[in-house]
Scaffold this motif. Structure first.
Motif, mmCIF file in Angstrom:
data_model
loop_
_atom_site.group_PDB
_atom_site.id
_atom_site.type_symbol
_atom_site.label_atom_id
_atom_site.label_comp_id
_atom_site.label_asym_id
_atom_site.label_seq_id
_atom_site.Cartn_x
_atom_site.Cartn_y
_atom_site.Cartn_z
ATOM 1 N N MET A 93 32.509 40.988 41.396
ATOM 2 C CA MET A 93 33.181 40.140 40.315
ATOM 3 C C MET A 93 32.375 39.085 39.809
ATOM 4 N N LEU B 229 33.618 32.954 37.085
ATOM 5 C CA LEU B 229 34.515 32.743 36.002
ATOM 6 C C LEU B 229 33.754 31.441 35.397
ATOM 7 N N ARG C 51 33.491 44.182 28.749
ATOM 8 C CA ARG C 51 34.561 44.169 29.664
ATOM 9 C C ARG C 51 34.198 42.839 30.871
ATOM 10 N N THR C 52 32.753 42.455 30.499
ATOM 11 C CA THR C 52 32.642 40.942 31.358
ATOM 12 C C THR C 52 33.116 39.970 30.498
ATOM 13 N N THR D 59 37.178 39.868 31.074
ATOM 14 C CA THR D 59 37.389 39.498 32.306
ATOM 15 C C THR D 59 37.463 38.183 32.274
ATOM 16 N N HIS D 60 36.265 37.641 31.889
ATOM 17 C CA HIS D 60 36.163 35.815 31.900
ATOM 18 C C HIS D 60 37.371 35.398 31.169
ATOM 19 N N GLY E 235 40.454 35.556 32.943
ATOM 20 C CA GLY E 235 40.318 34.602 34.017
ATOM 21 C C GLY E 235 40.545 33.210 33.701
ATOM 22 N N ASP F 265 44.441 33.069 33.211
ATOM 23 C CA ASP F 265 45.193 33.289 34.333
ATOM 24 C C ASP F 265 44.968 32.057 35.223
#
Length: 215
Positions: free
Chosen positions: A1, A4, A96-97, A100-101, A104, A107
């Motif tokens: 992964m 972030l 998708r990167t 995800t970032h 993140g 989150d």
């Protein structure tokens, strides 16, 4: 992964933004107290000028990680923008990167900035892309509408692409709201319905901001 976006970098970016925006223009900030002091937040910003993102970064009460089109990450700007915690996104594919970032950031209780119109235009929230609804429904983060007004009127004499130096730019933060219907559903239908709800909220905020600032 992949790593972030840096929260510390975003704070550095905020400080740079404070110096630049207040040094070059005269921001008038209304409603910044409405931004939740902690926890995940999505800023939905209208986009009519190049300085809208840096302006919000400089006047927002918390560091902001903006989703920024990959075309802006050219030359020395690439390591700089990544260093201050911004998120590079390819708008022509399902990146998708970037997803995800962005998730993140939320989150980790951070603040994600999005131009929901997808590209610079009239700045009236007339056409929203589905990304904002996806991130809001998926993360459960509240959306704070942000209207930047006065950035796209007159052109500067020295640099035509920028508003006149020392001119006033209004930034109006609205009430946080939830995009989802409470069911937690992330189907295409649920996201389409969420996008409709978001558009109404953002359009109403922009109308109120224009009335408030007489822009």
């Amino acid at each position: 992964m992949t790593e972030l976006p840096s929260a510390r970098g975003a704070e550095v970016g905020r400080r740079i933004g404070v110096g630049l925006m207040y040094g070059l223009w005269k921001p008038r900030v209304l409603g910044a107290w409405r931004v939740p002091a902690s926890g995940p937040v999505i800023l939905a910003v209208n986009h009519s000028h190049n300085i809208d993102g840096p302006m919000v970064m400089g006047v927002a009460p918390r560091p902001t990680h903006f989703l920024i089109k990959k075309e802006a990450f050219i030359g020395p700007l690439d390591p700089f923008l990544l260093g201050i915690g911004q998120v590079k996104v390819d708008r022509d594919t399902t990146d998708r990167t970037a997803i995800t970032h962005a998730l993140g950031v939320l989150d980790n209780g951070g603040m994600l900035g999005i131009f929901p119109e997808g590209t610079r235009g009239e700045g009236d929230f007339a056409a929203l892309r589905a990304g904002l609804a996806y991130f809001a429904v998926r993360s459960g983060a509240p959306i704070v509408p942000v209207a930047v007004l006065g950035s796209s009127g007159k052109r500067g004499r020295l640099i035509k692409a920028l508003p006149p130096l020392r001119s006033r730019v209004d930034v109006v933060f609205g009430e946080p709201f939830e995009a989802g219907d409470g069911s937690g559903r992330r189907t295409r239908k649920a996201l389409d319905e969420a996008t409709g709800r978001i558009q109404k909220q953002l359009a109403a905020h922009l109308e109120n901001a224009r009335r408030l600032t007489r822009r």
